[in-house]
Design a protein around this motif. Structure first.
Motif, PDB file in Angstrom:
ATOM      1  N   THR A  35       0.838  -1.206   0.000  1.00 55.70           N
ATOM      2  CA  THR A  35       0.000   0.000   0.000  1.00 55.70           C
ATOM      3  C   THR A  35       0.867   1.248   0.000  1.00 55.70           C
ATOM      4  OG1 THR A  35      -0.101   0.027   2.423  1.00 55.70           O
ATOM      5  CG2 THR A  35      -1.840  -1.179   1.246  1.00 55.70           C
ATOM      6  N   SER A  36       0.314   2.269  -0.604  1.00 59.79           N
ATOM      7  CA  SER A  36       0.937   3.596  -0.599  1.00 59.79           C
ATOM      8  C   SER A  36      -0.202   4.616  -0.506  1.00 59.79           C
ATOM      9  CB  SER A  36       1.767   3.800  -1.865  1.00 59.79           C
ATOM     10  OG  SER A  36       2.296   5.114  -1.884  1.00 59.79           O
ATOM     11  N   ILE A  37      -0.515   5.025   0.735  1.00 57.88           N
ATOM     12  CA  ILE A  37      -1.670   5.909   0.991  1.00 57.88           C
ATOM     13  C   ILE A  37      -1.144   7.214   1.574  1.00 57.88           C
ATOM     14  CG2 ILE A  37      -3.870   6.138   2.194  1.00 57.88           C
ATOM     15  CD1 ILE A  37      -3.957   3.064   2.327  1.00 57.88           C
ATOM     16  N   CYS A  38      -1.557   8.301   0.992  1.00 58.80           N
ATOM     17  CA  CYS A  38      -1.094   9.600   1.466  1.00 58.80           C
ATOM     18  C   CYS A  38      -1.682   9.905   2.847  1.00 58.80           C
ATOM     19  CB  CYS A  38      -1.482  10.699   0.469  1.00 58.80           C
ATOM     20  SG  CYS A  38      -3.252  10.980   0.399  1.00 58.80           S
ATOM     21  N   LYS A  39      -1.015  10.774   3.599  1.00 60.85           N
ATOM     22  CA  LYS A  39      -1.486  11.147   4.951  1.00 60.85           C
ATOM     23  C   LYS A  39      -2.474  12.314   4.929  1.00 60.85           C
ATOM     24  CE  LYS A  39       1.055   8.007   6.799  1.00 60.85           C
ATOM     25  NZ  LYS A  39       0.412   6.806   7.390  1.00 60.85           N
ATOM     26  N   THR A  40      -2.505  13.030   3.806  1.00 56.76           N
ATOM     27  CA  THR A  40      -3.415  14.188   3.712  1.00 56.76           C
ATOM     28  C   THR A  40      -4.855  13.706   3.633  1.00 56.76           C
ATOM     29  OG1 THR A  40      -1.703  15.357   2.493  1.00 56.76           O
ATOM     30  CG2 THR A  40      -3.923  16.266   2.406  1.00 56.76           C
TER      31      THR A  40
ATOM     32  N   ILE B 164      -2.086  -1.201  -3.697  1.00 60.20           N
ATOM     33  CA  ILE B 164      -3.168  -0.204  -3.541  1.00 60.20           C
ATOM     34  C   ILE B 164      -2.507   1.145  -3.286  1.00 60.20           C
ATOM     35  CG2 ILE B 164      -5.193   0.500  -2.218  1.00 60.20           C
ATOM     36  CD1 ILE B 164      -5.620  -2.428  -1.504  1.00 60.20           C
ATOM     37  N   GLN B 165      -2.809   2.120  -4.137  1.00 59.80           N
ATOM     38  CA  GLN B 165      -2.238   3.459  -4.021  1.00 59.80           C
ATOM     39  C   GLN B 165      -3.376   4.477  -3.983  1.00 59.80           C
ATOM     40  OE1 GLN B 165       0.664   4.162  -7.109  1.00 59.80           O
ATOM     41  NE2 GLN B 165       1.328   2.026  -7.112  1.00 59.80           N
ATOM     42  N   PHE B 166      -3.208   5.499  -3.132  1.00 59.82           N
ATOM     43  CA  PHE B 166      -4.212   6.572  -3.047  1.00 59.82           C
ATOM     44  C   PHE B 166      -3.496   7.879  -2.748  1.00 59.82           C
ATOM     45  CE2 PHE B 166      -7.168   9.296  -0.700  1.00 59.82           C
ATOM     46  CZ  PHE B 166      -8.206   9.375  -1.609  1.00 59.82           C
ATOM     47  N   GLY B 167      -3.901   8.906  -3.476  1.00 56.39           N
ATOM     48  CA  GLY B 167      -3.300  10.220  -3.273  1.00 56.39           C
ATOM     49  C   GLY B 167      -3.749  11.186  -4.357  1.00 56.39           C
ATOM     50  N   LEU B 168      -3.159  12.371  -4.349  1.00 53.02           N
ATOM     51  CA  LEU B 168      -3.498  13.401  -5.322  1.00 53.02           C
ATOM     52  C   LEU B 168      -3.022  12.967  -6.697  1.00 53.02           C
ATOM     53  CD1 LEU B 168      -4.761  16.267  -5.477  1.00 53.02           C
ATOM     54  CD2 LEU B 168      -2.436  17.185  -5.337  1.00 53.02           C
ATOM     55  N   SER B 169      -3.867  13.155  -7.717  1.00 57.53           N
ATOM     56  CA  SER B 169      -3.514  12.775  -9.083  1.00 57.53           C
ATOM     57  C   SER B 169      -2.372  13.649  -9.593  1.00 57.53           C
ATOM     58  CB  SER B 169      -4.731  12.906 -10.009  1.00 57.53           C
ATOM     59  OG  SER B 169      -4.352  12.685 -11.345  1.00 57.53           O
ATOM     60  N   THR B 170      -1.413  13.033 -10.269  1.00 60.26           N
ATOM     61  CA  THR B 170      -0.290  13.785 -10.845  1.00 60.26           C
ATOM     62  C   THR B 170      -0.677  14.463 -12.153  1.00 60.26           C
ATOM     63  OG1 THR B 170       0.433  11.759 -11.963  1.00 60.26           O
ATOM     64  CG2 THR B 170       1.389  12.224  -9.808  1.00 60.26           C
ATOM     65  N   GLN B 171      -1.828  14.117 -12.706  1.00 56.17           N
ATOM     66  CA  GLN B 171      -2.260  14.708 -13.972  1.00 56.17           C
ATOM     67  C   GLN B 171      -3.251  15.845 -13.790  1.00 56.17           C
ATOM     68  OE1 GLN B 171      -3.764  11.319 -16.105  1.00 56.17           O
ATOM     69  NE2 GLN B 171      -1.718  10.528 -16.587  1.00 56.17           N
ATOM     70  N   ASP B 172      -4.001  15.816 -12.682  1.00 56.27           N
ATOM     71  CA  ASP B 172      -5.004  16.858 -12.434  1.00 56.27           C
ATOM     72  C   ASP B 172      -5.102  17.067 -10.924  1.00 56.27           C
ATOM     73  OD1 ASP B 172      -7.100  18.619 -12.344  1.00 56.27           O
ATOM     74  OD2 ASP B 172      -8.449  17.416 -13.600  1.00 56.27           O
ATOM     75  N   GLU B 173      -4.703  18.254 -10.473  1.00 55.78           N
ATOM     76  CA  GLU B 173      -4.698  18.521  -9.025  1.00 55.78           C
ATOM     77  C   GLU B 173      -6.101  18.614  -8.440  1.00 55.78           C
ATOM     78  OE1 GLU B 173      -2.402  21.972  -8.310  1.00 55.78           O
ATOM     79  OE2 GLU B 173      -0.470  21.014  -8.781  1.00 55.78           O
ATOM     80  N   ARG B 174      -7.110  18.653  -9.282  1.00 55.87           N
ATOM     81  CA  ARG B 174      -8.484  18.695  -8.765  1.00 55.87           C
ATOM     82  C   ARG B 174      -9.030  17.299  -8.500  1.00 55.87           C
ATOM     83  NH1 ARG B 174     -11.109  21.898 -13.605  1.00 55.87           N
ATOM     84  NH2 ARG B 174      -9.881  20.244 -14.630  1.00 55.87           N
ATOM     85  N   MET B 175      -8.246  16.283  -8.787  1.00 55.54           N
ATOM     86  CA  MET B 175      -8.718  14.908  -8.645  1.00 55.54           C
ATOM     87  C   MET B 175      -7.804  14.142  -7.688  1.00 55.54           C
ATOM     88  SD  MET B 175     -11.206  15.002 -10.928  1.00 55.54           S
ATOM     89  CE  MET B 175     -11.646  13.346 -11.432  1.00 55.54           C
ATOM     90  N   VAL B 176      -8.402  13.195  -6.961  1.00 49.52           N
ATOM     91  CA  VAL B 176      -7.630  12.235  -6.184  1.00 49.52           C
ATOM     92  C   VAL B 176      -7.731  10.891  -6.922  1.00 49.52           C
ATOM     93  CG1 VAL B 176      -7.759  13.325  -3.939  1.00 49.52           C
ATOM     94  CG2 VAL B 176      -9.625  11.838  -4.679  1.00 49.52           C
ATOM     95  N   ARG B 177      -6.652  10.115  -6.825  1.00 55.35           N
ATOM     96  CA  ARG B 177      -6.577   8.897  -7.631  1.00 55.35           C
ATOM     97  C   ARG B 177      -6.426   7.672  -6.730  1.00 55.35           C
ATOM     98  NH1 ARG B 177      -2.991   8.770 -12.913  1.00 55.35           N
ATOM     99  NH2 ARG B 177      -4.870   9.905 -13.558  1.00 55.35           N
TER     100      ARG B 177
END
Length: 549
Positions: A422-427, A462-475
């Motif tokens: 897993t790689s889940i952001c803390k934000t 499983i990865q979750f965090g801010l999209s690198t292509q669009d800052e308005r989306m989470v991926r």
């Protein structure tokens, strides 16, 4: 009918043209290969001829040097001359100066030239002896008390030289090959036991030291004409010129390629016959098809009518299937709710029990969360049965927390042969949708990944965090290294009730629910897969700035 005849004529013309082109190409290839084989053999034979000619030239020079060494210098008497003649090892005779008048013309000329050049050995001429061999004569002037006493003529048996010269007598050649030596006028003077009464001409030098000539040989009283490949080189010795010829049977050289060409020609003829039979059968079949054309047209109209009727029946079956699944989903949802009722009550009791809260607070909370998700699942099944008539409650919730809790839950479900990374952001990122929907999405995707990996060792990421292509989306990314999804069914995986699993292993609604829940969040889902390497699901959700959960 005229159009059919014209078409057949066109086909026959095209077939004939293609056949002629194939024959032309085959003939060109045959000639090219044949020429290459002959040229390679020419180069090999020319090399052998050069080496053999040099060896013969060296051997004759050695004989001349031996005669010179034995008969040079001032001698005491004729007996001394006789003794030195024995050192030459060849048949020889001494001719005193006073007996010159009795000699033949060629002998006189040779002795005269030897007298003019006393420090050299005079070579020539070559004569055919009564015994059947050719002899080369070497003449040397000899001196007694510094005065010319006479001449010594040494007779070299050219057949003996041929046999002594290993480069000629032991020459190993294929294609019935052998080696002969000719004089400049074409007379064969060295042949060993390889050829009898064979004559050919080398007139007209092609410049490469190798020619194809016609050879005439008498076999049992009958003249025989054959083609020979002759490589030749010149051996010059003291003014005498010998032509050394390496001879091979030309037909034996080209026989393998000719045999292959014959076999291929026979095969080609067989193919042409087969093609002719095939075309005749095709023409016959075409005539039969023309006869049945009217009947087929009538049958086609009947089939179209039957097909329209079948389409209507299929539409009715799909409609009935959809209605059946709707009713079945509603029944399952109600029954599921009834079964979950005692579980909910006991879960609440456990959460209110102080001893349980002290010893197993985390487990009780996870059970309570699982119960809540079951209630949500039952409500979603009920919504599916009502075909969207139920009102959906959309709430802004913490997606990061939902992903973390889902991971904790699926970690308990993962078998030992599969590792989860897993790689889940803390934000904290907030999205808007039904609470519990993200948990259901992850559970369905992980379940599919486990089925794809099967019994072999694998991993799920499983990865979750801010999209690198669009800052308005989470991926959200769920990736596995299973068998992958074949390209031919990749476009159908989100269709309701479509599944490749065995009976009783799945109902084909999991990915349909994932796609619907993603779209309810305003998100999009994409899939990347490679057969044999794995599958990746990529889900993008619009995130919302919020300070509450």
């Amino acid at each position: 009918m005229k159009k059919g005849k014209k078409t057949r004529r066109t086909r026959i013309g095209i077939t004939a043209a293609v056949t002629a082109l194939i024959l032309l190409i085959a003939f060109f290839c045959y000639q090219t290969v044949k020429k290459t084989i002959v040229n390679n053999e020419k180069e090999s034979m020319a090399g052998i001829a050069r080496v053999s000619a040099h060896s013969l030239e060296t051997s004759l020079k050695a004989k001349s040097n031996l005669v010179y060494a034995a008969l040079s210098g001032d001698m005491d008497n004729e007996e001394d001359i006789q003794q030195n003649m024995l050192k030459t090892g060849e048949k020889s005779r001494y001719i005193p100066e006073d007996k010159m008048a009795a000699l033949k013309k060629w002998e006189k000329e040779a002795c005269k030239e030897a007298g003019i050049r006393p420090g050299e050995v005079i070579a020539g001429p070559v004569f055919h002896q009564e015994e059947g061999y050719y002899a080369l004569y070497l003449t040397k002037a000899v001196y007694i008390d510094r005065s010319l006493a006479g001449y010594v003529q040494v007779e070299l048996n050219l057949d003996d030289i041929y046999e002594e010269e290993q480069a000629l007598s032991n020459l190993k050649l294929g294609n019935q090959g052998y080696c002969v030596v000719k004089e400049a006028d074409g007379t064969t003077v060295m042949s060993g036991e390889h050829v009898e009464a064979e004559e050919f001409s080398l007139a007209g030098d092609e410049g490469d030291g190798c020619r194809i000539v016609w050879s005439y040989q008498v076999q049992q009283g009958t003249p025989e004409r054959t083609r020979k490949l002759v490589a030749y080189d010149t051996a010059e010795f003291a003014g005498e010129k010998f032509i050394l010829c390496i001879i091979e049977n030309y037909d034996s050289i080209v026989e393998p390629i000719d045999r292959i060409a014959l076999y291929l020609a026979m095969l080609g003829l067989a193919l042409l016959v087969w093609l002719g039979i095939f075309l005749c059968r095709m023409a016959e079949q075409h005539r039969e098809e023309e006869k049945l054309k009217m009947e087929l047209q009538h049958e086609k109209e009947l089939n179209e009518a039957n097909k329209a009727l079948e389409n209507q029946e299929n539409l009715m079956q799909k409609y009935n299937h959809s209605k059946t699944m709707t009713v079945l989903s509603g029944a399952i949802a109600h029954e599921f709710n009834n079964l979950m009722t005692p579980i909910v009550l006991y879960s609440e009791l456990l959460c209110e029990n102080e001893e349980v809260q002290k010893e197993m607070a985390q487990e009780a909370k996870e059970m309570s969360d699982a119960v809540s998700r079951c209630e949500v699942l039952a409500r979603q099944l009920l919504e599916y049965s009502r075909q969207g008539r139920a009102k959906k409650v959309m709430t802004v919730y913490n997606a990061t927390f939902a992903v973390e809790s889902s991971v904790r839950m699926v970690e308990r479900l993962i078998p030992t042969n599969i590792k989860i990374q897993t790689s889940i952001c803390k934000t904290k990122y907030y999205i808007k949708g039904q609470i519990g929907a993200l948990n259901q999405i992850i559970l369905n995707l992980v379940t599919n990944a486990m089925n794809a990996i099967g019994e072999k060792c694998g991993k799920i990421q499983i990865q979750f965090g801010l999209s690198t292509q669009d800052e308005r989306m989470v991926r959200l990314v769920v990736e596995d290294d299973g068998g992958g999804i074949p390209e031919e069914i990749r476009q159908r995986i989100f269709e309701p009730f479509f599944t490749t699993k065995e009976e009783n292993e799945g109902n084909g609604i999991g990915l349909t629910v994932v796609k619907r829940l993603t779209e309810e969040h305003g998100g999009v889902i994409r899939v990347k897969s490679q057969t044999g390497k794995g599958t990746t699901f990529i889900l993008d959700f619009p995130w919302i700035e919020s300070s509450h959960e």
